[in-house]
Structures are given as structure tokens and as C-alpha cells.
Design a protein around this motif. Structure first.
Motif, PDB file in Angstrom:
ATOM      1  N   LEU A 262       0.821  -1.088   0.182  1.00  0.00           N
ATOM      2  CA  LEU A 262       0.135   0.206  -0.075  1.00  0.00           C
ATOM      3  C   LEU A 262       0.887   1.286   0.004  1.00  0.00           C
ATOM      4  CD1 LEU A 262      -2.732  -1.166   2.709  1.00  0.00           C
ATOM      5  CD2 LEU A 262      -3.018  -0.879   0.177  1.00  0.00           C
ATOM      6  N   GLY A 263       2.456   1.226   0.033  1.00  0.00           N
ATOM      7  CA  GLY A 263       2.993   2.138  -0.052  1.00  0.00           C
ATOM      8  C   GLY A 263       3.675   2.861   1.237  1.00  0.00           C
ATOM      9  N   ALA A 264       3.501   2.247   2.392  1.00  0.00           N
ATOM     10  CA  ALA A 264       3.924   2.496   3.522  1.00  0.00           C
ATOM     11  C   ALA A 264       5.261   1.803   3.730  1.00  0.00           C
ATOM     12  CB  ALA A 264       3.097   1.979   4.826  1.00  0.00           C
ATOM     13  N   LYS A 265       6.377   2.632   4.424  1.00  0.00           N
ATOM     14  CA  LYS A 265       7.607   2.030   5.004  1.00  0.00           C
ATOM     15  C   LYS A 265       7.494   1.776   6.291  1.00  0.00           C
ATOM     16  CE  LYS A 265       9.446   3.389   0.996  1.00  0.00           C
ATOM     17  NZ  LYS A 265       9.988   2.790  -0.136  1.00  0.00           N
ATOM     18  N   VAL A 266       7.765   0.457   6.663  1.00  0.00           N
ATOM     19  CA  VAL A 266       7.591  -0.046   7.789  1.00  0.00           C
ATOM     20  C   VAL A 266       9.106  -0.300   8.647  1.00  0.00           C
ATOM     21  CG1 VAL A 266       6.881  -2.068   9.048  1.00  0.00           C
ATOM     22  CG2 VAL A 266       5.747  -1.288   6.949  1.00  0.00           C
ATOM     23  N   HIS A 267       9.237  -0.038   9.687  1.00  0.00           N
ATOM     24  CA  HIS A 267      10.589  -0.038  10.409  1.00  0.00           C
ATOM     25  C   HIS A 267      10.241  -0.715  11.658  1.00  0.00           C
ATOM     26  CE1 HIS A 267      11.912   3.733   8.065  1.00  0.00           C
ATOM     27  NE2 HIS A 267      10.772   3.987   8.067  1.00  0.00           N
ATOM     28  N   LEU A 268      10.979  -1.837  11.720  1.00  0.00           N
ATOM     29  CA  LEU A 268      10.858  -2.679  13.010  1.00  0.00           C
ATOM     30  C   LEU A 268      12.064  -2.385  13.991  1.00  0.00           C
ATOM     31  CD1 LEU A 268       9.911  -6.111  11.268  1.00  0.00           C
ATOM     32  CD2 LEU A 268       8.539  -3.958  12.059  1.00  0.00           C
ATOM     33  N   VAL A 269      11.694  -2.208  15.373  1.00  0.00           N
ATOM     34  CA  VAL A 269      12.628  -1.837  16.371  1.00  0.00           C
ATOM     35  C   VAL A 269      13.016  -3.546  16.851  1.00  0.00           C
ATOM     36  CG1 VAL A 269      11.567   0.195  16.759  1.00  0.00           C
ATOM     37  CG2 VAL A 269      10.998  -1.777  18.134  1.00  0.00           C
ATOM     38  N   GLU A 270      14.238  -3.448  17.364  1.00  0.00           N
ATOM     39  CA  GLU A 270      14.847  -4.601  17.696  1.00  0.00           C
ATOM     40  C   GLU A 270      14.518  -5.044  19.023  1.00  0.00           C
ATOM     41  OE1 GLU A 270      16.195  -7.004  15.754  1.00  0.00           O
ATOM     42  OE2 GLU A 270      15.866  -5.915  14.139  1.00  0.00           O
ATOM     43  N   ALA A 271      13.459  -5.666  19.349  1.00  0.00           N
ATOM     44  CA  ALA A 271      12.860  -5.887  20.773  1.00  0.00           C
ATOM     45  C   ALA A 271      11.807  -7.058  20.438  1.00  0.00           C
ATOM     46  CB  ALA A 271      12.085  -4.837  21.289  1.00  0.00           C
ATOM     47  N   THR A 272      11.913  -7.984  21.495  1.00  0.00           N
ATOM     48  CA  THR A 272      10.901  -9.114  21.378  1.00  0.00           C
ATOM     49  C   THR A 272       9.602  -8.424  21.515  1.00  0.00           C
ATOM     50  OG1 THR A 272      10.741  -9.284  23.733  1.00  0.00           O
ATOM     51  CG2 THR A 272      12.564 -10.573  22.580  1.00  0.00           C
ATOM     52  N   ALA A 273       8.561  -9.335  21.042  1.00  0.00           N
ATOM     53  CA  ALA A 273       7.099  -8.637  20.836  1.00  0.00           C
ATOM     54  C   ALA A 273       6.450  -8.435  22.178  1.00  0.00           C
ATOM     55  CB  ALA A 273       6.239  -9.618  20.008  1.00  0.00           C
ATOM     56  N   SER A 274       6.929  -9.162  23.239  1.00  0.00           N
ATOM     57  CA  SER A 274       6.195  -9.093  24.654  1.00  0.00           C
ATOM     58  C   SER A 274       7.416  -7.883  25.469  1.00  0.00           C
ATOM     59  CB  SER A 274       6.097 -10.216  25.334  1.00  0.00           C
ATOM     60  OG  SER A 274       7.428 -11.125  25.079  1.00  0.00           O
ATOM     61  N   ASP A 275       8.372  -7.646  24.886  1.00  0.00           N
ATOM     62  CA  ASP A 275       9.173  -6.673  25.699  1.00  0.00           C
ATOM     63  C   ASP A 275       8.164  -5.668  26.356  1.00  0.00           C
ATOM     64  OD1 ASP A 275      10.886  -4.286  26.570  1.00  0.00           O
ATOM     65  OD2 ASP A 275      12.448  -5.585  25.451  1.00  0.00           O
ATOM     66  N   ALA A 276       8.532  -5.386  27.729  1.00  0.00           N
ATOM     67  CA  ALA A 276       7.690  -4.329  28.436  1.00  0.00           C
ATOM     68  C   ALA A 276       7.945  -2.900  27.900  1.00  0.00           C
ATOM     69  CB  ALA A 276       8.065  -4.556  30.007  1.00  0.00           C
ATOM     70  N   ASN A 277       9.149  -2.579  27.308  1.00  0.00           N
ATOM     71  CA  ASN A 277       9.457  -1.249  26.795  1.00  0.00           C
ATOM     72  C   ASN A 277       9.443  -1.083  25.425  1.00  0.00           C
ATOM     73  OD1 ASN A 277      10.297  -0.179  29.430  1.00  0.00           O
ATOM     74  ND2 ASN A 277      11.924  -1.624  29.507  1.00  0.00           N
ATOM     75  N   VAL A 278       8.730  -2.149  24.667  1.00  0.00           N
ATOM     76  CA  VAL A 278       8.847  -2.099  23.104  1.00  0.00           C
ATOM     77  C   VAL A 278       8.285  -0.718  22.565  1.00  0.00           C
ATOM     78  CG1 VAL A 278       6.694  -3.373  22.911  1.00  0.00           C
ATOM     79  CG2 VAL A 278       8.433  -3.406  21.297  1.00  0.00           C
ATOM     80  N   GLN A 279       7.010  -0.330  23.427  1.00  0.00           N
ATOM     81  CA  GLN A 279       6.472   0.927  22.850  1.00  0.00           C
ATOM     82  C   GLN A 279       7.351   2.133  22.823  1.00  0.00           C
ATOM     83  OE1 GLN A 279       2.828  -0.247  24.875  1.00  0.00           O
ATOM     84  NE2 GLN A 279       1.776   0.231  22.768  1.00  0.00           N
ATOM     85  N   LEU A 280       8.249   2.206  24.037  1.00  0.00           N
ATOM     86  CA  LEU A 280       9.072   3.355  24.085  1.00  0.00           C
ATOM     87  C   LEU A 280      10.216   3.134  23.154  1.00  0.00           C
ATOM     88  CD1 LEU A 280       9.390   3.035  28.234  1.00  0.00           C
ATOM     89  CD2 LEU A 280       7.896   4.673  26.797  1.00  0.00           C
ATOM     90  N   LEU A 281      10.529   1.952  22.893  1.00  0.00           N
ATOM     91  CA  LEU A 281      11.632   1.963  21.927  1.00  0.00           C
ATOM     92  C   LEU A 281      11.249   2.378  20.416  1.00  0.00           C
ATOM     93  CD1 LEU A 281      13.282  -1.679  22.864  1.00  0.00           C
ATOM     94  CD2 LEU A 281      14.282   0.753  23.305  1.00  0.00           C
ATOM     95  N   ARG A 282       9.902   2.185  20.106  1.00  0.00           N
ATOM     96  CA  ARG A 282       9.358   2.539  18.783  1.00  0.00           C
ATOM     97  C   ARG A 282       9.087   4.003  18.824  1.00  0.00           C
ATOM     98  NH1 ARG A 282       4.365  -1.473  19.262  1.00  0.00           N
ATOM     99  NH2 ARG A 282       3.230   0.355  19.250  1.00  0.00           N
TER     100      ARG A 282
END
Length: 344
Positions: free
Chosen positions: A98-118
Motif C-alpha cells: 500500500l506504499g507504507a515504509k515499515v521500520h521494526l525496532v529490535e525488541a521481542t514482541a512482549s518486551d515491556a518497553n517495546v513501545q518506548l523503543l518504537r
């Protein structure tokens, strides 16, 4: 020419209310986040905060990312999504097509701080590029986008005594309740969170169940809107998802399963009350895990281990595992944390 909300909703998020039992129904969204995505982008374009040359950014690993990808494609806008490994390869490919650029941070999906890293990665990109953040967690356009779904729920279902909704950004639960209570001010709002989420007073921790909960506190979450809060574990949500499919033929995701679990419990306890569950997702992202018996077995998710009724607690920190609930009584978060028996 840009598309209208009706065009996009008709294609991706048709609104329907499905009667499940005599006093239990669900508003079935499929891709619910099309509504806030459209509203946020449309308001930004009309106000001049977003132009045809703007690059939009958001932090999401779920349906908000997909909703923005759909909407930004229709409006011809560039989009960068900052997510994590919870974005499975098929979803990533869909958004990229659909044209989006997707960037994945290096953290496990259940990491407590994953949203802060994003969020940190997103802010760094904004600093370098001047992109505009759609801010799903704090943008009031998220909550205000649910006027039309609330109107449709009332039109199809009539009076609503109890609404049961999972909570992530607070947009859908608080938005739907705000508009429905204009007609039914006594309507109870029952929110569903998960363990390790900070939304209703627990410390950030590992979250097995994704699609609801949060490791940051969103501005769109109005704690005083809720009458009751339930915390649901991953196994309970997954088993309820399978039961939802077996009992209704609706093949949906685990946030819908969690809503079904709690809403059915309410409908059985209060047979004179009309209960409406909010189903925000379909099964597309879960065919390779939640709907895969091998994956379920390998990860220890078994029906006989799932709680079948909630444990009543008097403080968020007393909710530990399985299925717990707390009488919130439309209080603030500070009031709940301060005034419960746990704190005395």
C-alpha cells in the motif's frame, strides 16, 4: 480526487451489529482503526497541518498501522510505521504494497518497553525528516472518530445497557461510550486490559497478549468513563477466540475473543440487560499462531488451564493471572490507586 469515509469504510470496515444470543450482540468492525486513521488524516488535511507532500509517521504494530496504510494510500500520502516483531511478515507486506515504509525496532514482541523503543525511533525520524506524527494515543480525533459507529450500533441494536470493549489507546472504548451515553447515560462501560499493561494501574511488564493493553499511558484514555475493568490473560483470550468461532461461526482475533468472554459472562449474569461487545479485529493475523493447534500446544496454551470465571479484586496490583476484575466505578486512576483497600 480523494475518497470519502463511506468509500473506505464500505471497502474495509463495513459496520454491522451481529446478534449472538438473546441479550448479547457485537459491533463487528473487522478493521476498526480505519475510523480513527481517516478522521485524524482528514482533520489534518482540512486544518492545514497535513499537506499533499507531508510524510505521516505513527508507532503501531497492529490495526492502526494497517488503517493508516489504507487511508494514506487513498489520500496519496507517504507513511512510515514504527513497529516491532509483532508485525508479522504478511501484515508488513500488505502495508508495504500500500506504499507504507515499515521500520521494526529490535525488541521481542512482549518486551515491556517495546513501545518506548518504537517511540524513540519515531522521534529520531521526525527530527531528521520533519514528518508529522498522527499521534493515535493522544490525538482527540481518535476518540471523536467513533460517532458514526456509535450511531450505527444504536440504530441496529437499540438501547445498550452494557458495553464491553478492549482497551489499548482508549480511543474506541471511550469514544463509543461518550456518544452512546448521550442517549443512554446509565450505560455501563466495561473495559478489558491485560496483565503487565499500565493502563489501569499495573506496572509495565511482559505482555503475552497483544492488541490490547499498553506500556505507556495514552491521553485518549478517560479512566472516569469506566464502570468495571477486567484483566485477561493470553490463554483465556485465545481459548475464548476459538469458542467464539465454534459457537457463532465468527472467526476473529483474540481481542474480539476477550470481548466475547467478558460480554457473555455479563449477559448470563444479567439476562434483562442488553450487552454489546466490541469486536475490533478479524483472524487474518492469527492463522499461523492462535488458530494453529501446533503453535498453541508448543506455547502451552491449553483449554483446561484457562480461567472460566473472573476473580474479584480490590486493587489493580492484586490482579495477577488468568481473569480478574475490579469495580472501577467511574473513578480516576489516582483515586483507584489511593482509595482501595490494598492501599490502606
Amino acid at each position: 480526487m480523494t475518497d470519502t469515509l463511506s468509500d473506505i469504510v464500505g471497502a474495509h470496515a463495513p459496520l454491522k451489529v451481529v446478534l449472538l444470543k438473546q441479550n448479547l450482540a457485537a459491533i463487528d468492525f473487522r478493521i476498526m482503526k480505519v475510523f480513527p486513521a481517516f478522521n485524524i488524516i482528514d482533520i489534518g488535511l482540512r486544518d492545514g497541518d497535513i499537506s499533499p507532500n507531508t510524510t505521516v509517521v505513527e508507532t503501531s504494530s497492529g490495526t492502526m498501522a494497517l488503517g493508516l496504510a489504507i487511508v494514506c494510500m487513498h489520500f496519496g500520502l507517504k507513511l512510515h510505521i514504527f513497529g516491532d516483531r509483532a508485525i508479522e511478515p504478511p501484515l508488513k507486506r500488505t502495508m508495504e504494497e500500500l506504499g507504507a515504509k515499515v521500520h521494526l525496532v529490535e525488541a521481542t514482541a512482549s518486551d515491556a518497553n517495546v513501545q518506548l523503543l518504537r517511540k524513540a525511533a519515531l522521534l529520531d525520524f521526525i527530527h531528521r525528516s520533519g514528518a508529522i506524527w498522527s499521534r493515535q494515543y493522544d490525538n482527540l480525533g481518535n476518540r471523536l472518530s467513533y460517532a458514526r459507529p456509535a450511531e450505527e450500533a444504536i440504530r441496529q441494536f437499540g438501547k445498550i445497557d452494557v458495553m464491553v470493549a478492549t482497551v489499548g489507546s482508549g480511543g474506541s472504548s471511550c469514544g463509543l461510550a461518550y456518544y452512546c451515553r448521550a442517549f443512554f447515560p446509565e450505560m455501563k462501560l466495561v473495559g478489558i486490559d491485560t496483565f503487565g499493561s499500565v493502563l489501569f494501574g499495573q506496572p509495565a511488564g511482559r505482555r503475552e497478549l497483544r492488541g490490547l493493553g499498553n506500556s505507556i499511558l495514552p491521553g485518549n484514555l478517560a479512566h472516569g468513563a469506566f464502570d468495571e475493568i477486567h484483566w485477561i490473560g493470553a490463554n483465556e483470550a485465545y481459548q475464548a477466540t476459538h469458542r467464539l468461532h465454534r459457537e457463532t461461526s465468527l472467526r476473529r482475533g483474540p481481542t474480539s475473543g476477550a470481548a466475547y468472554l467478558v460480554a457473555e459472562w455479563y449477559a448470563e449474569r444479567f439476562p434483562q440487560s442488553k450487552v454489546l461487545a466490541v469486536f475490533p479485529d478479524d483472524s487474518n493475523r492469527y492463522e499461523g499462531n492462535v488458530y494453529d493447534p501446533t503453535w498453541m500446544r508448543e506455547h502451552g496454551y491449553r483449554a483446561e488451564l484457562a480461567a472460566i470465571k473472573p476473580i474479584l479484586v480490590d486493587h489493580p496490583l492484586c490482579a495477577k493471572r488468568g481473569w480478574c476484575h475490579l469495580n472501577w466505578n467511574r473513578r480516576s486512576l489516582a483515586n483507584v490507586m489511593r482509595c482501595s483497600n490494598f492501599a490502606n
